[in-house]
Motif scaffolding. Structure first.
Motif, PDB file in Angstrom:
ATOM      1  N   GLY A  22      -3.151  32.434   8.159  1.00  0.00           N
ATOM      2  CA  GLY A  22      -2.991  33.868   8.361  1.00  0.00           C
ATOM      3  C   GLY A  22      -1.533  34.296   8.438  1.00  0.00           C
ATOM      4  O   GLY A  22      -0.732  33.998   7.558  1.00  0.00           O
ATOM      5  N   TYR A  90      -5.796  35.948  10.473  1.00  0.00           N
ATOM      6  CA  TYR A  90      -7.006  35.173  10.756  1.00  0.00           C
ATOM      7  C   TYR A  90      -7.426  35.226  12.215  1.00  0.00           C
ATOM      8  O   TYR A  90      -8.270  34.443  12.669  1.00  0.00           O
ATOM      9  CB  TYR A  90      -6.849  33.720  10.284  1.00  0.00           C
ATOM     10  N   ARG A 114     -14.705  33.149   6.971  1.00  0.00           N
ATOM     11  CA  ARG A 114     -13.733  32.800   5.937  1.00  0.00           C
ATOM     12  C   ARG A 114     -13.830  33.723   4.720  1.00  0.00           C
ATOM     13  O   ARG A 114     -12.811  34.099   4.144  1.00  0.00           O
ATOM     14  CB  ARG A 114     -13.958  31.337   5.531  1.00  0.00           C
ATOM     15  N   ARG A 115     -15.034  34.084   4.318  1.00  0.00           N
ATOM     16  CA  ARG A 115     -15.146  34.765   3.029  1.00  0.00           C
ATOM     17  C   ARG A 115     -15.957  36.062   3.036  1.00  0.00           C
ATOM     18  O   ARG A 115     -15.990  36.741   2.013  1.00  0.00           O
ATOM     19  CB  ARG A 115     -15.727  33.803   1.985  1.00  0.00           C
TER      20      ARG A 115
HETATM   21  O1  LIG Z   1      -5.603  29.840   6.179  1.00  0.00           O
HETATM   22  C1  LIG Z   1      -5.364  30.868   5.515  1.00  0.00           C
HETATM   23  O2  LIG Z   1      -4.589  31.759   5.893  1.00  0.00           O
HETATM   24  C2  LIG Z   1      -6.065  31.060   4.178  1.00  0.00           C
HETATM   25  C3  LIG Z   1      -5.200  30.714   3.014  1.00  0.00           C
HETATM   26  O3  LIG Z   1      -4.624  29.458   3.108  1.00  0.00           O
HETATM   27  O4  LIG Z   1      -7.196  30.220   4.180  1.00  0.00           O
HETATM   28  P1  LIG Z   1      -8.598  30.524   3.464  1.00  0.00           P
HETATM   29  O5  LIG Z   1      -8.478  30.115   2.033  1.00  0.00           O
HETATM   30  O6  LIG Z   1      -9.534  29.637   4.234  1.00  0.00           O
HETATM   31  O7  LIG Z   1      -8.915  31.974   3.641  1.00  0.00           O
END
Ligand SMILES: O=C(O)[C@@H](CO)OP(=O)(O)O
Length: 259
Positions: A22, A90, A114-115
């Motif tokens: 993040g 994050y 996450r998504r």
């Molecule tokens: O940890 C994060 O900030 C992101 C990008 O590295 O991860 P992710 O791909 O899991 O969203």
């Protein structure tokens, strides 16, 4: 017509350790530096010469842009930076190991955080050492604009003003604009450019260090949906690797690892 080059930063130290990152300002790994160099080589090979570069305020994106532009002997081009291109915040997951988080909360919750398009992870507390509320680089922002967590929809909301106010005017000059940013801020931009639905964006991942090139029409819409990666085969493999993060390595590392 204008050309837009999207470049996700090279692998960071925390990408390598499989930690949620993040807004934490971690540096590139040695592999990430090589990926940035390769990104510059790919630009050179494709004869793409950016006129201006936009980056986030995070050093993994800034250094990736510098390394790639140095390879192409373009370190001198104008640069603009904005927090609006930062990675998705994050929240309380920042610093946590992805595999451990998946094991602790289960695959469904892990993937929602996450998504999913509109469910943010739990917010980070202002007194958490991994919070950004007292970070000098955001001192000019009203506190309420500094995220405590974000979902992708939040990133779209804070990115689009920068797209319209800063990037589009550069594209309108007819030039080639490079945007060096992050997995999720670039997912937000691609969602906007390609008109990806809230459902389909869940399955879209962006690889590190491989330039993605869009030719845009006079309305700044892509001539080809999805653009073109300068190394499509490498991009395909790297996209799979991003998708599978959390399922594999570093299961035994401490969660909530501090920088
Ligand atoms: O940890 C994060 O900030 C992101 C990008 O590295 O991860 P992710 O791909 O899991 O969203």
């Amino acid at each position: 017509m204008a050309t837009l080059v999207l470049l996700r930063h090279g692998e960071s130290v925390w990408n390598a350790e499989n930690l949620f990152t993040g807004w934490v300002d971690v540096d590139l790994s040695a592999k990430g530096e090589s990926e940035a160099t390769r990104g510059g080589d790919l630009l050179l090979d494709a004869d793409i010469t950016p006129d201006v570069v936009h980056t986030s305020l995070l050093k993994r994106a800034i250094r990736t842009a510098n390394i790639a532009l140095d390879v192409a002997d373009l370190l001198w081009i104008p640069v603009r930076r904005s927090w609006r291109l930062n990675e998705r915040h994050y929240g309380a997951l920042q610093g946590k190991n992805k595999a451990q988080t998946r094991d602790e909360y289960g695959e469904d919750q892990f993937m929602v955080w996450r998504r999913s398009y509109d469910t943010p992870p739990p917010p980070i507390k202002d007194d958490d050492p991994l919070s950004q509320v007292n970070d000098l680089r955001y001192a000019s922002l009203p506190s309420e604009l500094i995220p405590r967590t974000e979902c992708l929809a939040d990133v779209v909301d804070r990115l689009l003003p920068y797209w319209y106010d800063a990037i589009v005017p550069d594209l309108a000059n007819g030039g080639t604009v490079m945007v060096t940013a992050h997995g999720n801020s670039l997912r937000a931009l691609v969602k906007h450019l390609d008109g990806v639905s809230d459902e389909d964006i869940v399955g879209l991942n962006i690889p590190t260090g491989i330039p993605l090139v869009y030719e845009l029409d006079d309305d700044f819409a892509p001539l080809k949906r999805g653009g073109e990666y300068l190394d499509p085969a490498a991009a395909k493999a790297a996209i799979e690797a991003v998708k599978n993060q959390g399922a594999n390595k570093n299961k035994n590392q401490g969660a909530n690892k501090k920088k």
